[in-house]
Design an enzyme around this catalytic site. Sequence first.
Site, PDB file in Angstrom:
ATOM      1  N   GLU A 308      24.850 -72.505  14.676  1.00 57.37           N
ATOM      2  CA  GLU A 308      23.943 -71.909  13.671  1.00 57.37           C
ATOM      3  C   GLU A 308      22.782 -72.848  13.360  1.00 57.37           C
ATOM      4  O   GLU A 308      22.376 -72.970  12.194  1.00 57.37           O
ATOM      5  CB  GLU A 308      24.724 -71.588  12.380  1.00 57.37           C
ATOM      6  CG  GLU A 308      25.929 -70.692  12.585  1.00 57.37           C
ATOM      7  CD  GLU A 308      26.593 -70.238  11.293  1.00 57.37           C
ATOM      8  OE1 GLU A 308      26.784 -71.078  10.409  1.00 57.37           O
ATOM      9  OE2 GLU A 308      26.897 -69.049  11.166  1.00 57.37           O
ATOM     10  N   CYS A 326      21.025 -65.821   5.439  1.00 59.00           N
ATOM     11  CA  CYS A 326      21.098 -66.915   4.466  1.00 59.00           C
ATOM     12  C   CYS A 326      20.009 -67.966   4.688  1.00 59.00           C
ATOM     13  O   CYS A 326      19.551 -68.593   3.727  1.00 59.00           O
ATOM     14  CB  CYS A 326      22.467 -67.597   4.512  1.00 59.00           C
ATOM     15  SG  CYS A 326      23.795 -66.623   3.764  1.00 59.00           S
ATOM     16  N   CYS A 401      29.022 -64.774   3.756  1.00 59.28           N
ATOM     17  CA  CYS A 401      28.057 -65.548   2.982  1.00 59.28           C
ATOM     18  C   CYS A 401      26.788 -64.766   2.687  1.00 59.28           C
ATOM     19  O   CYS A 401      26.195 -64.911   1.620  1.00 59.28           O
ATOM     20  CB  CYS A 401      27.704 -66.846   3.715  1.00 59.28           C
ATOM     21  SG  CYS A 401      27.182 -66.615   5.425  1.00 59.28           S
ATOM     22  N   CYS A 402      26.345 -63.946   3.643  1.00 60.86           N
ATOM     23  CA  CYS A 402      25.011 -63.351   3.524  1.00 60.86           C
ATOM     24  C   CYS A 402      24.902 -62.239   2.487  1.00 60.86           C
ATOM     25  O   CYS A 402      23.938 -62.227   1.714  1.00 60.86           O
ATOM     26  CB  CYS A 402      24.539 -62.853   4.891  1.00 60.86           C
ATOM     27  SG  CYS A 402      24.354 -64.155   6.130  1.00 60.86           S
TER      28      CYS A 402
END
Lengths: 643, 643
Positions: A308, A326, A401-402
Amino acid sequence: MPRSRSALPASGPVRFGPGASAVRRPANASIEAGFWYSRQEINAHVSIPQGPELLESAGNLHNLRLAAGTIDGAFRGDYPFVDTDVYKWLEAAAWQLGRSHSDELAGEVGRIVALVAAAQQPDGYLNTWFQLVKDGRRYEDLRWGHELYCAGHLIQAAVAHHRATGGCELLDVAVKFADHLTSVFGPPGSGKPIDGIDGHPEVETALVELYRETGERRYLDLAGYFVDRHGHGLLGGEVYCQDRVPLREAKNVEGHAVRQLYLLAAAADLATETGDAELRAAGARLWRAMTTTKTHLTGGLGAHHAQEDFGDPYELPNERAYCETCAAIASIQWSWRMALLTGESCYSDLIERTLYNGFLAGIALDGECWLYVNPLQVRDGHTDQGGDKSARRTRWFRCACCPPNAMRLLASMEHYLASADDTGLQIHQYIAGRYGDGDGDITVRCETDYPWHGAVALTIEEAPTARVWTLALRIPSWCREFRVKCGSRAYDQTNAPLDGGWLRLEGTWSPGDRVVLELGLEPRLTMADPRVDSVRACVAIERGPLVYCLEGVDHPAGGLDDIVLDATAPLGVKHRPDLLGGVATVVTAGRRRAAADRGWWPYTPADAGPAPDDGEAVELTAIPYYAWANREDGGMRVWLPTT
Amino acid sequence: MPRSRSALPASGPVRFGPGASAVRRPANASIEAGFWYSRQEINAHVSIPQGPELLESAGNLHNLRLAAGTIDGAFRGDYPFVDTDVYKWLEAAAWQLGRSHSDELAGEVGRIVALVAAAQQPDGYLNTWFQLVKDGRRYEDLRWGHELYCAGHLIQAAVAHHRATGGCELLDVAVKFADHLTSVFGPPGSGKPIDGIDGHPEVETALVELYRETGERRYLDLAGYFVDRHGHGLLGGEVYCQDRVPLREAKNVEGHAVRQLYLLAAAADLATETGDAELRAAGARLWRAMTTTKTHLTGGLGAHHAQEDFGDPYELPNERAYCETCAAIASIQWSWRMALLTGESCYSDLIERTLYNGFLAGIALDGECWLYVNPLQVRDGHTDQGGDKSARRTRWFRCACCPPNAMRLLASMEHYLASADDTGLQIHQYIAGRYGDGDGDITVRCETDYPWHGAVALTIEEAPTARVWTLALRIPSWCREFRVKCGSRAYDQTNAPLDGGWLRLEGTWSPGDRVVLELGLEPRLTMADPRVDSVRACVAIERGPLVYCLEGVDHPAGGLDDIVLDATAPLGVKHRPDLLGGVATVVTAGRRRAAADRGWWPYTPADAGPAPDDGEAVELTAIPYYAWANREDGGMRVWLPTT
């Protein structure tokens, strides 16, 4: 109907502390109609309300109950940072409550805040993974454990909750955790038991915000310590964890994109609060290196699926662009801090581009599904097994998370629109609503159908009497033609006295005074620096702040993989209120390469020359990139070959 | 000095079983001089001898001793398949002993074979990870456990050991393990306890080879069962594990590249041994789909770092090309089986390309270090933290699959050079040495300095008296000009009666008869199918079977990232015996784009047109791709922009 200035929501995140050196402060604003109002309404009425159910079914709330000891069972979820999904949702809900109170949402927030408080340990520590899975063995795996990352999101949620609603329940939890952290972490010789940093920055910005909210200097000091201990080998020197080199010495952004950007946002916060010129210079240097060499056209950041992370300079792949949602959010947060710190308009240029493209693409039009990664190309017939990194929108992710991150950004979008200083008000983004200078002296109403139409009408609603002040308008860097009328003054791109992208209109203003800005929205073709190998001999279609793309669903006969754009054809605009929630499409012409059977080997002698230009003519319909992947599956392309 | 036919090493891998349907059999060969002889000598005298020490220091041999109970301690290594490093090294050493006996190497082999035998459990099972780390809980995690994958490499090593040296010690271990497998695995209704397959194919080809070596049909049947149970959801339908779709229905290669290719090699083995026409057709279809859409110019396979898998069709990135060295090896193994099965020359075209480029690049010139991944581009100033996926050569890897795999391929390269059938001998690859038809009737000596020079002189050393047979020569598909002289016959590209890439020279042959083939080695520029987006408006330099690249070290002033090749400039060849172990370089001309400061945003209006062509002229020196990364760090490019 004009609203009183008290109707403007409190500004935040980023509210400066008592010692802040910056002369610009975040102004406050309300979004009352138009493009972003619709997105916020969907966020408020679809995305945020479905959060608690998703957090329940994914096990996040279950884990808090386990940690509180109110139920028995096994930890659920695959990651040590699943608590942050709860915290980010709480932050989103808190900002939303600040925008518009709802008893139902406030009740949900209160219920979940109580769960969080119950799970906290007596000394302030809170992390369900370590409490339940790791037998309470704290801080043994700072590289991967995410304990301070989780603490950071808890603190951010608490600051939002307090700032937006006045509630102290979550802030009490956060302060207790933060005080625990100040007792544990510190440099050698400080008497603190651990000299360490977290593999995933986040606690740093959170601690600065907590300092701003409470005035307690020790939180700012701890944030500064954490920022400056990165890059000294405490995490094995891993670039992924932002530990290869100190920020003050770094030459370009690197490693895991979200980690890098959160750390840089914290550095900007510190430079603002402490006046640290070296940290400010590092931020400006790294921001420019990032935009010049590592930013996708959409504002998307992060080139690699594996790790990432950022790639090499100019390594900007299309179909394997990572561009995590994110990371777009983190980029907006960092850029906004730099905009306030420096006053330069380029930061808000990038914010605009990211908001309308790389960020917004992560959210389905209906607010129910999400993209984790945001590629710039999907081939015809792309095979996709789903999962977090799918090119299909997904209701929730294993690593979720997003979605709540996007919810909190959308719910706090007012905070990124305008700034104020002693000279007056600076308008960074054009939305239909109101801007206030934060002191309650100035309110400006904005009427616009931007980004579909370029007219922006600004009306002074409140202004100090007989004081000269400046209304500064950001002229976007993409904009090649514009007109401004302000009383007897009239400017366009040929004569406007632009000051680094700002048009500063100085005067004494009275309620009812108007400024009309007209931004030229002619569609345009864009090309890339020749070092961006991935898009050689290609162009992209843009209009205003919007990047466009082709989708296979609009080109059913033959897909996209053989399409060549005719760079000499006119670019037409069609307003399509019926399509994708209402968009302007760009229509132009190209051809589709004739299929050729080249045998079993796709590489041929170059002196055979290119294939004859015998493809059929095709009409091309481009839609805004943010709206892709909201219809049936198919190909998608931002960059289009011209040969 | 002519050598007797008995000097030719035994053929293998791939030696057909009693029921094989193919009419072509692998011929045998010896490599006696020239390009590949040098590589094999380094393999024999540097790479293979350092194996035991590396296996010792990495813990692989330690684990075997632990499993045997001769020492106490903890398992070492991070993966459940670390045993295979030992087995692949044993296979390499066995083939090397078959090429040239060495008491010292035979002693090492015997010592390690004894370790393996001692670690085996009484019922035949052997896997140190599961014996030591997983408390003997066998076959509970077939998706990730690699138990059958490990068994496969053990069996392959045992077959090689037996075939090359006659030794039975390791074969006994393998037979015992294979018999155990036949008692455990089988379809529903077979009475076997487990209906299952391994997430990583390999045992399938191994079982076919064990069938060939022993004549025991049950091994072939088990291999067939394993191959056909893929794609039916036993591993959750995961494409990564080759479980999304049965091979017989698949339309293109997909998932983890090495897994896909090993499975396809087994399918070709099965089609050969059983005459299964559907499996043969699937192999031919998938091979063509792979070469047409998913193969890099170097023969490298696998587009993604994440998942180590194939991408979409025509998704062939350069800097993030994965092109694992093991995938190149697997591709050679599969293609060779298809070449024998079908007789078509395209398979050996790809083998040649892969041997000289995608495979060989994985091995340092000194034989001491390796590349796991083989990109086609490294940018100037590439930052590299080392590790398995580094663009720097590394002495060993945490996941050390590639080095011993490359050793075994190099040590058995003789097996991939020629085939024989009732019509005579087919020469697939041109090496300095001898080819025999396997029956001892025909021996042909080959003298050549290929690939540096195009002359290949073939002399009949042994031939059956007064029998008409055909010497078939593969004319490589890259070759646009060639000449052949054979007695009174003379051909070139204009009049040769090529039969699908084969020039078939029929006649009665006598010892001393000569055929002289001259392959034109003019350097050439190559372009890609326009669907290969990554190399639009670029060309590559090739010469003969070699792909060329630029390296930064040869272009110190300014690096490679701004270089534009002049496609109209002549391509010169310089033989450089002093350089990189002796190479021919290709020299041509280009220019270097002038540096331009384009501000903070690298995307500009396309109607501004390209930058003026004011770059400085530069001389470009290209080296063979296989030799890159053997000098100082720096950039590298295979594909070069022309605009």
